[in-house]
Design an enzyme around this catalytic site. Structure first.
Site, short mmCIF file in Angstrom:
data_model
loop_
_atom_site.label_atom_id
_atom_site.label_comp_id
_atom_site.label_asym_id
_atom_site.label_seq_id
_atom_site.Cartn_x
_atom_site.Cartn_y
_atom_site.Cartn_z
N CYS A 110 38.20 -13.53 23.85
CA CYS A 110 39.35 -12.72 23.41
C CYS A 110 39.90 -13.24 22.07
O CYS A 110 40.31 -14.39 21.96
CB CYS A 110 40.44 -12.80 24.47
SG CYS A 110 41.87 -11.77 24.07
N HIS A 133 36.49 -5.64 20.55
CA HIS A 133 36.00 -4.26 20.58
C HIS A 133 35.35 -3.81 19.27
O HIS A 133 34.64 -2.81 19.24
CB HIS A 133 37.16 -3.31 20.87
CG HIS A 133 37.70 -3.40 22.26
ND1 HIS A 133 38.15 -4.57 22.80
CD2 HIS A 133 37.86 -2.44 23.21
CE1 HIS A 133 38.57 -4.35 24.03
NE2 HIS A 133 38.41 -3.07 24.31
N GLU A 149 37.80 2.21 23.90
CA GLU A 149 37.75 2.28 25.37
C GLU A 149 37.64 3.72 25.86
O GLU A 149 37.21 3.97 26.98
CB GLU A 149 38.96 1.57 25.98
CG GLU A 149 38.87 0.07 25.71
CD GLU A 149 39.66 -0.79 26.65
OE1 GLU A 149 40.47 -0.25 27.43
OE2 GLU A 149 39.48 -2.02 26.58
N CYS A 183 38.29 -8.94 16.70
CA CYS A 183 38.68 -8.42 18.02
C CYS A 183 37.41 -8.02 18.76
O CYS A 183 36.47 -7.50 18.15
CB CYS A 183 39.61 -7.22 17.82
SG CYS A 183 39.97 -6.31 19.32
N ASP A 198 38.18 -12.74 28.81
CA ASP A 198 38.81 -11.82 27.86
C ASP A 198 39.89 -11.06 28.62
O ASP A 198 39.93 -11.08 29.86
CB ASP A 198 37.76 -10.86 27.29
CG ASP A 198 38.38 -9.84 26.33
OD1 ASP A 198 39.25 -10.23 25.54
OD2 ASP A 198 38.01 -8.66 26.40
N SER A 199 40.71 -10.35 27.87
CA SER A 199 41.71 -9.49 28.50
C SER A 199 41.07 -8.34 29.29
O SER A 199 41.70 -7.77 30.16
CB SER A 199 42.61 -8.90 27.41
OG SER A 199 41.83 -8.24 26.44
#
Ligand code: DGL
Length: 270
Positions: free
Chosen positions: A73, A188, A152, A186, A10-11
């Protein structure tokens, strides 16, 4: 039986929401996870840059003897998957197809919402995939770029006025379109399940794309006789910048304490 590890990338840390699902489903598998923390976020980048990064991420994972790759991702899954598959001779799974299959099966009104990064929405990948499964299903997509930085920064819990305000702003128009299914496209967004659910209401089924991808990987390993023998599987985490900060955030996404430190990678070497 195949004892080789599964590679996941993932990023950044977000893809660990998919690893969490994978560990629940396949506790015997060893996992090598790469989070590209030196170049996160991917979500606003161009398709050309994303492909360059994704190739390097895959190249790094393939420096281990892995048996399959899960592209956790959402952004890479929507923009690079066909090329990565063409270039690599091992199973590579993304989040788009598994999420679309589930959404098309669940929706009764044939109206599915998608929330994801700007690059994912721009790609049109979900619309193409659902049209191939069931052309009668309409997809209504919305980019939610503020969700990733808020999550985050720990602003993802019910009762947090900042995330609740942003969620209402993004999601209320989507709710009014009358969708009955919403793909969380996504990494998150699973942490926002309660916040998103509160805005959308109980009549809208939320689809966790990472969890669907983990199930698809399970099917792929099962059908290819590639599952690991019964054992306690291990996860080794690598990050391309600030591995110790990465580790702190990683345990929040995995919802468990890390058993070993996150290891550094110089991704420019790959
Ligand atoms: N991992 C990305 C995704 O799922 C979100 C974070 C980013 O923009 O890099 O699309």
């Amino acid at each position: 039986m195949d004892q080789r590890p599964v590679g996941v990338f993932d990023s950044g840390v977000g893809g660990l929401t998919a690893v969490r699902e994978l560990r629940k489903l396949l506790p015997s598998e060893n996992i090598i996870y790469f989070g590209d923390s030196s170049r996160v976020p991917y979500g606003g980048r161009s398709a050309e840059i994303l492909l360059k990064y994704a190739r390097q991420d895959v190249h790094f994972l393939r420096s281990f003897d892995i048996k399959a790759i899960l592209v956790a991702c959402g952004t890479v899954s929507t923009t690079c998957l066909p090329v990565l598959r063409q270039e690599n001779d091992l199973p590579i799974l993304g989040v788009v197809e598994p999420a679309c299959r589930r959404a098309a099966a669940v929706t009764k009104k044939r109206r599915v919402g998608l929330i994801a990064t700007a690059a994912s929405v721009r790609s049109g990948a979900y619309e193409r995939c659902i049209a191939a499964i069931d052309p009668a299903v309409e997809v209504i997509a919305k980019a939610c770029p503020l969700f990733v930085p808020l999550v985050e920064n720990g602003r993802y819990k019910l009762g947090d006025v900042v995330i609740e305000t942003v969620a209402r702003e993004y999601l209320e128009p989507l709710r009014q379109t009358g969708i009955d299914t919403l793909i969380l496209g996504c990494t998150h967004y699973p942490l926002l399940t309660e916040v998103i659910g509160r805005v959308m209401g109980s009549g809208v089924t939320l689809i966790n794309a990472g969890a669907e991808a983990a199930r698809a990987l399970q099917e792929t390993l099962q059908s290819g006789d590639m599952l690991a023998a019964e054992q306690v599987g291990d996860a080794t985490l690598y990050a391309s910048d600030q591995p110790s900060d990465f580790g702190v955030m990683a345990s929040r996404f995995l919802q468990e304490e890390l058993k070993k430190p996150v290891l550094p990678v110089d991704i420019d070497r790959y």
